[in-house]
Design a protein around this motif. Structure first.
Motif, PDB file in Angstrom:
ATOM      1  N   THR A 112       0.610  -1.125   0.215  1.00 44.43           N
ATOM      2  CA  THR A 112      -0.170   0.041  -0.135  1.00 44.43           C
ATOM      3  C   THR A 112       0.789   1.382  -0.063  1.00 44.43           C
ATOM      4  O   THR A 112       0.433   2.331   0.603  1.00 44.43           O
ATOM      5  CB  THR A 112      -0.786   0.232   1.275  1.00 44.43           C
ATOM      6  N   GLU A 114       1.844   3.825  -2.133  1.00 48.95           N
ATOM      7  CA  GLU A 114       1.627   4.954  -3.058  1.00 48.95           C
ATOM      8  C   GLU A 114       2.939   5.323  -3.824  1.00 48.95           C
ATOM      9  O   GLU A 114       3.084   6.327  -3.619  1.00 48.95           O
ATOM     10  CB  GLU A 114       1.060   5.883  -1.853  1.00 48.95           C
ATOM     11  N   ASP A 116       4.890   6.184  -7.239  1.00 48.41           N
ATOM     12  CA  ASP A 116       4.549   7.137  -8.222  1.00 48.41           C
ATOM     13  C   ASP A 116       4.851   6.348  -9.479  1.00 48.41           C
ATOM     14  O   ASP A 116       4.209   6.442 -10.541  1.00 48.41           O
ATOM     15  CB  ASP A 116       5.669   8.268  -8.151  1.00 48.41           C
ATOM     16  N   ARG A 142      -0.005   4.543  -6.828  1.00 50.30           N
ATOM     17  CA  ARG A 142      -1.058   5.660  -6.480  1.00 50.30           C
ATOM     18  C   ARG A 142      -1.906   5.743  -7.597  1.00 50.30           C
ATOM     19  O   ARG A 142      -1.403   5.663  -8.789  1.00 50.30           O
ATOM     20  CB  ARG A 142      -0.217   6.686  -5.822  1.00 50.30           C
ATOM     21  N   SER A 143      -2.894   6.295  -7.428  1.00 45.76           N
ATOM     22  CA  SER A 143      -3.775   6.926  -8.450  1.00 45.76           C
ATOM     23  C   SER A 143      -3.174   7.983  -9.098  1.00 45.76           C
ATOM     24  O   SER A 143      -2.465   8.906  -8.700  1.00 45.76           O
ATOM     25  CB  SER A 143      -5.412   7.594  -7.966  1.00 45.76           C
TER      26      SER A 143
END
Length: 265
Positions: A112, A114, A116, A142-143
Protein backbone atom coordinates in the motif's frame (compact mmCIF):
# COMPACT_ATOMS: atom_id res chain seq x y z
CA UNK A 1 14.79 -20.75 -0.56
CA UNK A 2 12.34 -21.90 -3.20
CA UNK A 3 13.45 -23.99 -6.17
CA UNK A 4 12.67 -21.05 -8.44
CA UNK A 5 14.86 -18.67 -6.43
CA UNK A 6 17.69 -21.21 -6.47
CA UNK A 7 17.56 -21.36 -10.27
CA UNK A 8 17.98 -17.61 -10.49
CA UNK A 9 20.79 -17.65 -7.93
CA UNK A 10 22.82 -20.30 -9.76
CA UNK A 11 22.38 -18.59 -13.16
CA UNK A 12 23.90 -15.26 -12.06
CA UNK A 13 27.02 -15.57 -14.20
CA UNK A 14 25.06 -16.33 -17.37
CA UNK A 15 22.61 -13.54 -16.56
CA UNK A 16 25.39 -10.97 -16.25
CA UNK A 17 26.85 -12.08 -19.57
CA UNK A 18 23.42 -11.68 -21.15
CA UNK A 19 23.01 -8.18 -19.77
CA UNK A 20 26.39 -7.14 -21.17
CA UNK A 21 25.63 -8.63 -24.59
CA UNK A 22 24.18 -6.34 -27.30
CA UNK A 23 20.67 -7.79 -26.95
CA UNK A 24 20.74 -7.26 -23.19
CA UNK A 25 21.98 -3.70 -23.55
CA UNK A 26 19.22 -2.99 -26.05
CA UNK A 27 16.58 -4.35 -23.69
CA UNK A 28 17.56 -1.84 -20.97
CA UNK A 29 18.19 1.08 -23.31
CA UNK A 30 14.80 0.70 -24.97
CA UNK A 31 12.92 0.28 -21.68
CA UNK A 32 14.57 3.42 -20.32
CA UNK A 33 13.80 5.44 -23.45
CA UNK A 34 10.18 4.35 -23.45
CA UNK A 35 9.77 5.27 -19.79
CA UNK A 36 11.29 8.66 -20.49
CA UNK A 37 8.50 9.33 -22.97
CA UNK A 38 5.97 9.13 -20.13
CA UNK A 39 7.80 10.32 -17.01
CA UNK A 40 7.35 13.93 -18.03
CA UNK A 41 3.70 13.51 -17.11
CA UNK A 42 4.60 13.04 -13.43
CA UNK A 43 5.46 15.76 -10.91
CA UNK A 44 8.98 17.17 -10.96
CA UNK A 45 11.43 15.99 -8.33
CA UNK A 46 12.51 12.56 -7.10
CA UNK A 47 9.91 9.86 -7.71
CA UNK A 48 9.18 6.80 -5.58
CA UNK A 49 9.68 3.78 -7.84
CA UNK A 50 8.88 0.14 -7.08
CA UNK A 51 10.76 -2.36 -9.25
CA UNK A 52 9.04 -5.75 -8.94
CA UNK A 53 11.15 -8.80 -9.74
CA UNK A 54 13.88 -6.22 -10.23
CA UNK A 55 16.68 -8.79 -10.08
CA UNK A 56 20.15 -7.29 -9.88
CA UNK A 57 18.97 -3.74 -10.50
CA UNK A 58 19.37 -3.34 -14.27
CA UNK A 59 16.41 -0.97 -14.47
CA UNK A 60 16.74 0.41 -10.95
CA UNK A 61 20.25 1.85 -11.27
CA UNK A 62 19.25 3.80 -14.37
CA UNK A 63 16.32 5.40 -12.56
CA UNK A 64 18.30 5.99 -9.36
CA UNK A 65 21.05 7.68 -11.37
CA UNK A 66 18.40 10.22 -12.41
CA UNK A 67 17.72 11.02 -8.77
CA UNK A 68 14.71 8.78 -8.11
CA UNK A 69 14.29 6.51 -5.08
CA UNK A 70 13.89 2.88 -6.13
CA UNK A 71 12.77 -0.12 -4.08
CA UNK A 72 13.70 -3.46 -5.66
CA UNK A 73 11.58 -6.46 -4.73
CA UNK A 74 12.86 -9.91 -5.69
CA UNK A 75 12.74 -13.42 -4.22
CA UNK A 76 16.28 -14.50 -5.20
CA UNK A 77 18.93 -13.54 -2.59
CA UNK A 78 21.82 -13.65 -5.07
CA UNK A 79 20.01 -11.21 -7.36
CA UNK A 80 19.37 -8.78 -4.51
CA UNK A 81 22.97 -9.07 -3.32
CA UNK A 82 24.14 -8.24 -6.83
CA UNK A 83 21.74 -5.27 -6.91
CA UNK A 84 23.17 -3.96 -3.64
CA UNK A 85 26.71 -4.33 -5.01
CA UNK A 86 25.74 -2.51 -8.19
CA UNK A 87 24.14 0.30 -6.19
CA UNK A 88 27.27 0.68 -4.06
CA UNK A 89 29.57 0.67 -7.09
CA UNK A 90 27.46 3.40 -8.67
CA UNK A 91 27.28 5.52 -5.51
CA UNK A 92 23.52 4.97 -5.27
CA UNK A 93 23.10 3.13 -1.97
CA UNK A 94 21.02 5.96 -0.53
CA UNK A 95 18.58 5.77 -3.40
CA UNK A 96 18.14 2.01 -3.84
CA UNK A 97 16.49 -0.28 -1.28
CA UNK A 98 16.43 -4.07 -1.73
CA UNK A 99 13.61 -6.17 -0.28
CA UNK A 100 13.37 -9.95 -0.49
CA UNK A 101 9.71 -10.81 -1.02
CA UNK A 102 7.25 -12.45 -3.37
CA UNK A 103 5.26 -10.06 -5.53
CA UNK A 104 2.06 -11.79 -4.41
CA UNK A 105 2.93 -11.43 -0.70
CA UNK A 106 4.65 -8.07 -0.34
CA UNK A 107 5.16 -6.43 3.07
CA UNK A 108 2.24 -4.21 4.00
CA UNK A 109 4.27 -1.00 3.76
CA UNK A 110 5.03 -1.82 0.11
CA UNK A 111 1.68 -3.29 -0.87
CA UNK A 112 0.00 0.00 0.00
CA UNK A 113 3.02 2.20 -0.59
CA UNK A 114 1.52 4.80 -2.90
CA UNK A 115 4.44 4.62 -5.33
CA UNK A 116 4.65 7.05 -8.24
CA UNK A 117 5.98 4.41 -10.66
CA UNK A 118 5.78 0.62 -10.61
CA UNK A 119 7.81 -1.60 -12.92
CA UNK A 120 6.80 -5.18 -13.62
CA UNK A 121 9.43 -6.24 -16.15
CA UNK A 122 10.12 -9.83 -17.22
CA UNK A 123 7.94 -11.38 -14.53
CA UNK A 124 4.75 -12.42 -16.29
CA UNK A 125 6.44 -15.22 -18.24
CA UNK A 126 7.18 -16.99 -14.94
CA UNK A 127 3.59 -17.07 -13.64
CA UNK A 128 0.67 -19.20 -14.81
CA UNK A 129 -1.99 -16.50 -14.59
CA UNK A 130 -1.14 -12.91 -15.49
CA UNK A 131 -4.24 -11.29 -14.00
CA UNK A 132 -3.54 -11.78 -10.25
CA UNK A 133 0.10 -10.83 -10.78
CA UNK A 134 -0.87 -7.60 -12.52
CA UNK A 135 -3.43 -6.89 -9.81
CA UNK A 136 -0.78 -7.33 -7.10
CA UNK A 137 1.67 -5.18 -9.06
CA UNK A 138 -0.81 -2.33 -9.45
CA UNK A 139 -1.88 -2.27 -5.79
CA UNK A 140 1.15 -0.26 -4.56
CA UNK A 141 0.75 2.33 -7.32
CA UNK A 142 -0.95 5.59 -6.39
CA UNK A 143 -3.83 6.95 -8.42
CA UNK A 144 -2.43 8.76 -11.42
CA UNK A 145 0.84 6.82 -11.18
CA UNK A 146 2.74 5.22 -14.04
CA UNK A 147 2.84 1.44 -14.61
CA UNK A 148 5.29 -0.33 -16.92
CA UNK A 149 5.01 -4.03 -17.72
CA UNK A 150 7.32 -6.00 -20.01
CA UNK A 151 6.87 -9.58 -21.19
CA UNK A 152 7.97 -11.95 -23.92
CA UNK A 153 5.87 -11.63 -27.03
CA UNK A 154 4.03 -14.76 -28.14
CA UNK A 155 3.69 -13.38 -31.67
CA UNK A 156 7.48 -13.40 -32.00
CA UNK A 157 8.05 -17.02 -31.00
CA UNK A 158 7.27 -18.70 -34.37
CA UNK A 159 9.30 -16.10 -36.26
CA UNK A 160 12.24 -16.45 -33.89
CA UNK A 161 12.33 -20.22 -34.25
CA UNK A 162 11.95 -20.10 -38.03
CA UNK A 163 14.60 -17.43 -38.62
CA UNK A 164 17.22 -18.33 -36.03
CA UNK A 165 16.85 -22.11 -35.84
CA UNK A 166 15.40 -22.72 -39.30
CA UNK A 167 13.14 -25.32 -37.71
CA UNK A 168 9.91 -24.85 -39.60
CA UNK A 169 8.09 -27.71 -37.87
CA UNK A 170 8.84 -26.14 -34.49
CA UNK A 171 7.74 -22.76 -35.81
CA UNK A 172 4.45 -24.28 -36.95
CA UNK A 173 3.94 -25.75 -33.48
CA UNK A 174 4.77 -22.42 -31.87
CA UNK A 175 1.87 -20.78 -33.66
CA UNK A 176 -0.61 -22.56 -31.42
CA UNK A 177 1.05 -22.59 -27.99
CA UNK A 178 1.74 -20.04 -25.30
CA UNK A 179 4.44 -22.19 -23.73
CA UNK A 180 8.19 -21.77 -24.02
CA UNK A 181 11.35 -22.39 -22.05
CA UNK A 182 14.40 -20.44 -20.93
CA UNK A 183 17.71 -22.30 -20.99
CA UNK A 184 19.42 -19.72 -18.80
CA UNK A 185 17.11 -20.23 -15.83
CA UNK A 186 15.97 -23.74 -16.80
CA UNK A 187 12.35 -22.72 -16.38
CA UNK A 188 9.09 -23.10 -18.28
CA UNK A 189 7.70 -19.86 -19.68
CA UNK A 190 4.21 -18.61 -20.45
CA UNK A 191 4.18 -16.30 -23.45
CA UNK A 192 1.72 -13.41 -23.78
CA UNK A 193 0.58 -10.88 -26.33
CA UNK A 194 0.34 -7.15 -25.82
CA UNK A 195 -3.34 -7.31 -26.76
CA UNK A 196 -4.06 -9.84 -24.01
CA UNK A 197 -2.21 -7.89 -21.32
CA UNK A 198 -3.80 -4.61 -22.43
CA UNK A 199 -7.22 -6.16 -21.81
CA UNK A 200 -6.14 -7.07 -18.28
CA UNK A 201 -4.81 -3.56 -17.65
CA UNK A 202 -8.03 -1.97 -18.87
CA UNK A 203 -10.00 -4.18 -16.50
CA UNK A 204 -7.72 -3.35 -13.58
CA UNK A 205 -8.20 0.39 -13.82
CA UNK A 206 -5.49 1.57 -16.19
CA UNK A 207 -5.86 4.13 -18.95
CA UNK A 208 -3.93 5.33 -22.00
CA UNK A 209 -1.98 2.09 -22.48
CA UNK A 210 1.01 2.64 -24.79
CA UNK A 211 2.54 -0.31 -26.67
CA UNK A 212 6.28 -0.47 -27.40
CA UNK A 213 8.41 -3.17 -29.00
CA UNK A 214 11.61 -4.35 -27.33
CA UNK A 215 14.16 -5.63 -29.86
CA UNK A 216 12.11 -5.29 -33.01
CA UNK A 217 14.89 -6.47 -35.33
CA UNK A 218 17.89 -7.49 -33.22
CA UNK A 219 16.78 -11.06 -32.61
CA UNK A 220 16.10 -11.63 -36.32
CA UNK A 221 19.65 -10.68 -37.33
CA UNK A 222 21.43 -14.02 -37.21
CA UNK A 223 24.99 -12.65 -37.23
CA UNK A 224 25.30 -12.19 -33.47
CA UNK A 225 29.05 -11.60 -33.64
CA UNK A 226 28.59 -8.46 -35.71
CA UNK A 227 26.37 -6.93 -33.03
CA UNK A 228 29.46 -6.62 -30.82
CA UNK A 229 31.00 -4.19 -33.32
CA UNK A 230 30.49 -0.75 -31.78
CA UNK A 231 29.58 0.99 -35.04
CA UNK A 232 27.07 -1.69 -36.00
CA UNK A 233 25.62 -1.73 -32.47
CA UNK A 234 25.15 2.04 -32.45
CA UNK A 235 23.33 1.85 -35.78
CA UNK A 236 21.21 -1.02 -34.46
CA UNK A 237 20.27 0.87 -31.31
CA UNK A 238 19.31 3.93 -33.34
CA UNK A 239 17.08 1.78 -35.55
CA UNK A 240 15.50 0.04 -32.56
CA UNK A 241 14.73 3.36 -30.91
CA UNK A 242 13.10 4.58 -34.12
CA UNK A 243 10.97 1.44 -34.40
CA UNK A 244 9.98 0.84 -30.78
CA UNK A 245 6.69 2.77 -30.99
CA UNK A 246 6.12 2.51 -34.72
CA UNK A 247 3.33 0.32 -36.10
CA UNK A 248 3.48 -2.54 -37.05
CA UNK A 249 6.95 -3.44 -35.82
CA UNK A 250 6.15 -3.68 -32.11
CA UNK A 251 3.78 -6.56 -32.82
CA UNK A 252 6.58 -8.94 -33.80
CA UNK A 253 9.27 -7.62 -31.42
CA UNK A 254 10.91 -10.20 -29.16
CA UNK A 255 9.24 -8.60 -26.14
CA UNK A 256 6.63 -5.91 -25.57
CA UNK A 257 6.48 -3.08 -23.08
CA UNK A 258 3.17 -1.56 -22.06
CA UNK A 259 3.14 1.72 -20.17
CA UNK A 260 -0.12 2.97 -18.67
CA UNK A 261 -1.53 5.36 -16.11
CA UNK A 262 -3.54 4.21 -13.11
CA UNK A 263 -6.96 5.84 -13.15
CA UNK A 264 -7.91 8.30 -10.49
CA UNK A 265 -5.22 10.89 -10.97
Amino acid sequence: MTESAEKFNTAMSAWREWQDAPWGRLRYALAEANLDRQLEGLPAGPLRVLDLAGGDGGDAVRLAARGHHVTIVDHAPAMLAAAAERAEASGLTEQITCVRADVHAMPANLATGEFDVVLCHSLLQYVDDAHPTLSAALAPLRSGGLFSVMALNRHAAPLNVAVREMDLDAALTALDTDQGRTRMFDSALTLHTAEEITTHLDGLGCRDVRHYGIRNVCDYITDDARKYDSVFYNDLERLELAMTARHPYMHTARAFQLIAWKRGG
